[in-house]
Design a protein around this motif. Sequence first.
Motif, PDB file in Angstrom:
ATOM      1  N   VAL A 108       0.848  -1.196   0.000  1.00  0.00           N
ATOM      2  CA  VAL A 108       0.000   0.000   0.000  1.00  0.00           C
ATOM      3  C   VAL A 108       0.878   1.239   0.000  1.00  0.00           C
ATOM      4  N   SER A 109       0.655   2.102  -0.984  1.00  0.00           N
ATOM      5  CA  SER A 109       1.310   3.407  -1.036  1.00  0.00           C
ATOM      6  C   SER A 109       0.287   4.407  -1.534  1.00  0.00           C
ATOM      7  N   ASP A 110      -0.070   5.345  -0.676  1.00  0.00           N
ATOM      8  CA  ASP A 110      -1.103   6.325  -1.001  1.00  0.00           C
ATOM      9  C   ASP A 110      -0.484   7.717  -0.898  1.00  0.00           C
ATOM     10  N   PRO A 111      -0.353   8.455  -1.995  1.00  0.00           N
ATOM     11  CA  PRO A 111       0.310   9.770  -1.939  1.00  0.00           C
ATOM     12  C   PRO A 111      -0.462  10.818  -1.158  1.00  0.00           C
ATOM     13  N   ALA A 112      -1.729  10.499  -0.809  1.00  0.00           N
ATOM     14  CA  ALA A 112      -2.542  11.477  -0.087  1.00  0.00           C
ATOM     15  C   ALA A 112      -2.836  11.062   1.349  1.00  0.00           C
ATOM     16  N   ALA A 113      -2.201   9.976   1.821  1.00  0.00           N
ATOM     17  CA  ALA A 113      -2.543   9.495   3.155  1.00  0.00           C
ATOM     18  C   ALA A 113      -1.421   8.640   3.737  1.00  0.00           C
ATOM     19  N   ARG A 114      -1.464   8.498   5.046  1.00  0.00           N
ATOM     20  CA  ARG A 114      -0.599   7.550   5.749  1.00  0.00           C
ATOM     21  C   ARG A 114      -1.354   6.227   5.876  1.00  0.00           C
ATOM     22  N   SER A 115      -0.653   5.110   5.736  1.00  0.00           N
ATOM     23  CA  SER A 115      -1.292   3.789   5.764  1.00  0.00           C
ATOM     24  C   SER A 115      -0.643   2.932   6.844  1.00  0.00           C
TER      25      SER A 115
END
Length: 512
Positions: free
Chosen positions: A334-341
Motif C-alpha cells: 500500500v502506497s497512497d500519496p494522499a494518506a498515511r497507511s
Amino acid sequence: MARLFAACALACALLIGSAAAAQGKPGIFDADRDIGDVAFKGSLAYDAKAGTYAVTSSGANIWAEKDAFHYAWTRRSGDLHIAADFRWIGQGTDPHRKAGLMIRQNLTPGSPYADVMVHGDGMTSLQYRVQQDGPTFQIISATWHPRRIRLEREGDFVTFSVAGEDGKLRHAGGSFRIALQTPYYVGLALSAHNNAVQESGVFSNVAMEVPKLAYVPDTGYAAKVESTLEVMEIGGIQSRRVVRQFDGKIEAPNWTKDGGSLLYNADGHLWRIAVDGKSDPAMVNTGPLSHLNNDHGISPAGDTVLVSDQSEPDNLSRIWLLPIAGSNKPKQIVSDPAARSYWHGWSPDGRTIAYVRVGATDDSYDIYSVDLATGKRTPLAVGSGSDDGPEWSPDGRWLYFNSTRSGAMQIWRAHADGSNPEQVTRDPNFRDWFPHFSPDGKWIAFISFGLDVALGDHPPNRSDVMLRIMPADGSAPPVVLTRLFGGQGTINVPSWSPDSKQIAFVSYRLVR
C-alpha cells in the motif's frame, strides 16, 4: 475490674511483638510480629554489630486472599526504596518458601500489599494485592537467584530491581499501580510455604531511602523510557513474566506461529527474541526500510510479515510485505500519496489485509481492505469520526475495530465487509482501543485509557492504562487483566500466543 481488664489488654498488646522488639527497636524497624495463621511462633534476631536480620517463620504462604508469615516493620509515608541482600539458611522443605521486602497497608492477613519475594528455588517476583482480602498477582523477574533486591514505591506505582552476579541493581521490569494510603508498613517478610515447618533466612545490608527524584509522570511523546517486554497468563493466577528489560523504547510484540519467538519494533527496525528471553534480540532484515512504526503483523500461515514504514522523504507510512526471516527486497503493498497507511489485520485465509488510512491533510481515520493478489482496495469503515485498529475474527465473520462514532472511543464490530456496524463496549469511563482476538476465537483483549485521554488519541506514558478482556460472544462484560504504566506501543498489534493461553505486551518506566 476495669483496671484488671486494662492490664490484660496491655499484656496482650505487648505479646504482639517478639522478644527482639521487646528489648528495643530491631535496627531500622519498629517491631516484628506474626501475620495470619502460623503453626509456630516466628522470630526476628537482629545483630547490631553485623547489621543482619535473621527471620524465622512457618506459615502456608504469602499469596491468594490471606497471608501467613513473620514480618519486621516500620511505618513510612511517601515515595520509598527498600533494598537488601538475602540468603536462606539450610536446604528448606518447599521450593516456594519465600522471603523478601514488603510494603503493606495494614497488619491483617488480607491486607493490600506489594512485595519482592525470593523463592527457595531462586525465582524472584513482584507480588501485589490491590484490594483488602482480594487475590494476589505477580510479575516474575527474568533474573533468578539475585544477590540483592529492591522494592520501589514511587507515586502510586510499585516496581522492583534485582542484582545478578555483578551485584549491580537493575530495574527488573514490570510495574503495577496500587494506591496505598499513607502511612503504610514497610519491612522484611518470610513464609515457610508449609505451615508444618519453620524456615529461616538472613537479610543484610538493609537500606531504606527516599528516591532522589520525585515521581512526576511525563505524558509527552518525547519522554525517555525504559521498556519491559512481558507475557501474561490468561486464566489461573494470571502471572506476568518478564521476557527482557530494555534501556530504551520498544513496542508492539507479535507472537510467531511456532510459539517460540516474539517480533517487536525498536529504533525503526523489526526485532526477534525468544519467548524465554534467554537469547539476545536479533534484527530482522528489512532491506531499505529503516523507519518502521509499531503497526506490523504476521500472516495466518506464519511465513510472512507486513510492516508499516516511514522511510520515504515525505514521511508517509506505507505497507510492505516480506518473509518472516527478513529480506533485502520487501514488496510494497500500500502506497497512497494522499494518506498515511497503517497495517492492522489479516483475513483468516491470508488473502486480504485491513489497514487504517489517515488523511495527510484532513487527519481522517478510515478503514480499508486490500486484496493481496489483485491490489484492489475496498472501503470498510469510512465516514465521520475516527475508525482504527481493524481485526477480523478467526472465523472470518466479523471485523472488529475501535471508533469514536458513538462520541467516545469504544470497541465496535461489523460484518466482514464492513456492513451493519454495532457497538461492543459501552463503558463511559474508558477509551477502548485495539481489539485483538485469541486464536481460538473465544476472547477479545484490548487496551483501555481513562477519560484524561483525548477522544481520538492513544498516547504513551499514561499512569493508569488497563489491559482488559471479554468473551467474544459478549456473554460477560470486560474485566481487567492488569494495570500498568503504558499506552502507545503496549499492545497495538495482535499479540496472543498461538495456544490462546498468553498475551505479550510492553510496559514502560520513565527515565528520570
